[in-house]
Design an enzyme around this catalytic site. Sequence first.
Site, PDB file in Angstrom:
ATOM      1  N   CYS A  11      47.786  71.840  55.361  1.00 54.05           N
ATOM      2  CA  CYS A  11      48.920  72.633  55.870  1.00 54.05           C
ATOM      3  C   CYS A  11      49.130  73.899  55.031  1.00 54.05           C
ATOM      4  O   CYS A  11      49.396  74.968  55.571  1.00 54.05           O
ATOM      5  CB  CYS A  11      50.222  71.838  55.808  1.00 54.05           C
ATOM      6  SG  CYS A  11      50.135  70.146  56.360  1.00 54.05           S
ATOM      7  N   ASP A  12      49.054  73.776  53.719  1.00 51.32           N
ATOM      8  CA  ASP A  12      49.549  74.839  52.845  1.00 51.32           C
ATOM      9  C   ASP A  12      48.486  75.538  51.984  1.00 51.32           C
ATOM     10  O   ASP A  12      48.758  76.580  51.406  1.00 51.32           O
ATOM     11  CB  ASP A  12      50.612  74.263  51.882  1.00 51.32           C
ATOM     12  CG  ASP A  12      51.815  73.723  52.642  1.00 51.32           C
ATOM     13  OD1 ASP A  12      52.126  74.270  53.716  1.00 51.32           O
ATOM     14  OD2 ASP A  12      52.427  72.751  52.171  1.00 51.32           O
ATOM     15  N   CYS A  28      50.333  68.523  51.269  1.00 54.19           N
ATOM     16  CA  CYS A  28      49.347  68.677  52.339  1.00 54.19           C
ATOM     17  C   CYS A  28      48.528  69.954  52.141  1.00 54.19           C
ATOM     18  O   CYS A  28      49.010  71.051  52.409  1.00 54.19           O
ATOM     19  CB  CYS A  28      50.060  68.710  53.686  1.00 54.19           C
ATOM     20  SG  CYS A  28      48.963  68.990  55.082  1.00 54.19           S
TER      21      CYS A  28
END
Length: 309
Positions: free
Chosen positions: A134-135, A131
């Site tokens: 997300c990261d 992701c």
Amino acid sequence: MKKVVIIGSGCAGWTAALYTARANLAPLVLMGAQPGGLLTTTSIVENFPGFPEGVDGYELMTRMQKQAERFGAKSTFGTVEKVDFSKSPFELTVDGEKNQAETVIIATGASHRHLDVPGEDLLETKGVTYCATCDGALPVFRNQPLVVVGGGDSACEEATYLTRFASVVHLVHRRDSLRASKIMADRTLANPKIKPVWDSAVTEVLDVKQDKVTGVKLKNLKTGAESILDCAGVFIAIGHGPNTDIFKGHVEMDAHGFIIPKKGTMTSVPGVFVAGDCADQVYRQAITAAGAGCAAAIDAERFLAARNE
Ligand code: NAP
């Protein structure tokens, strides 16, 4: 018999539990094989509103659970093996035991498809991620070469997003043309920071010995030539599978197994509701799953109220 049983304990599940608990419906959450859901596999979540410094994914889920439990939600580690939605109350078989429910909220989420190559599992959260949203902004990826694997819309979206942080993004695809929609493919290939690596498969993620990602081993599928590509992160975007196998034949779903809500969050079975990634091919964010969990809880509450009128 329970008034509400929630299957799944990710953002959608715990938000549904919070709302139904506050409506005095004493929900039961069946936590499933991955308590806390996909978010527990992410390190820092920086895009969940209300946490300006970011929040650890595991901690966020623990907080959601505590908040729901404060209002009376109960949970168990059970995994649902079988459902029977053909009669009311509904019947759920959990680790061999039968449970009855007046309403069910399905919040079983989705699982990232894995490459299944050496190093992938051992280096997850140490440079291997599924992701970019997300990261991608984590310090470890900044101004570093990154690899994205896949050729669909997700891979293009991830690669484009990562150009904000990376020195260069290598887009590794197993064929010589992208599966992504034309507009996404054109935009991706026109981006000077994205370098496509065609006809290639990642055969190993390096380096388990150093306990972090330092590169990937590649194999050219046309020539058979092997090489190593240095990178600080590997973003795998080869599709998602909804965790809906046990509901096949019981509620309506699309060809990919995503459950199709019929009215609001209600499925093709009145009294069975759905929320989160198991019904969402498009957004797949923690906050949208939480929002859907809230909606499913309100729909279930209204369904029960209408039935009892
Ligand atoms: P997808 O369209 O199924 O694409 C998966 C990609 O991964 C394909 O290029 C596939 O290669 C590759 N792949 C699959 N298994 C692989 C493996 N084991 N090793 C290496 N490569 C592998 O999945 P997606 O990109 O997640 O998209 C899913 C759906 O969501 C699509 O309908 C997409 O349009 C939609 N979506 C839309 C947007 C948007 O419009 N903004 C964004 C994201 C997703 P092949 O091409 O060779 O099969």
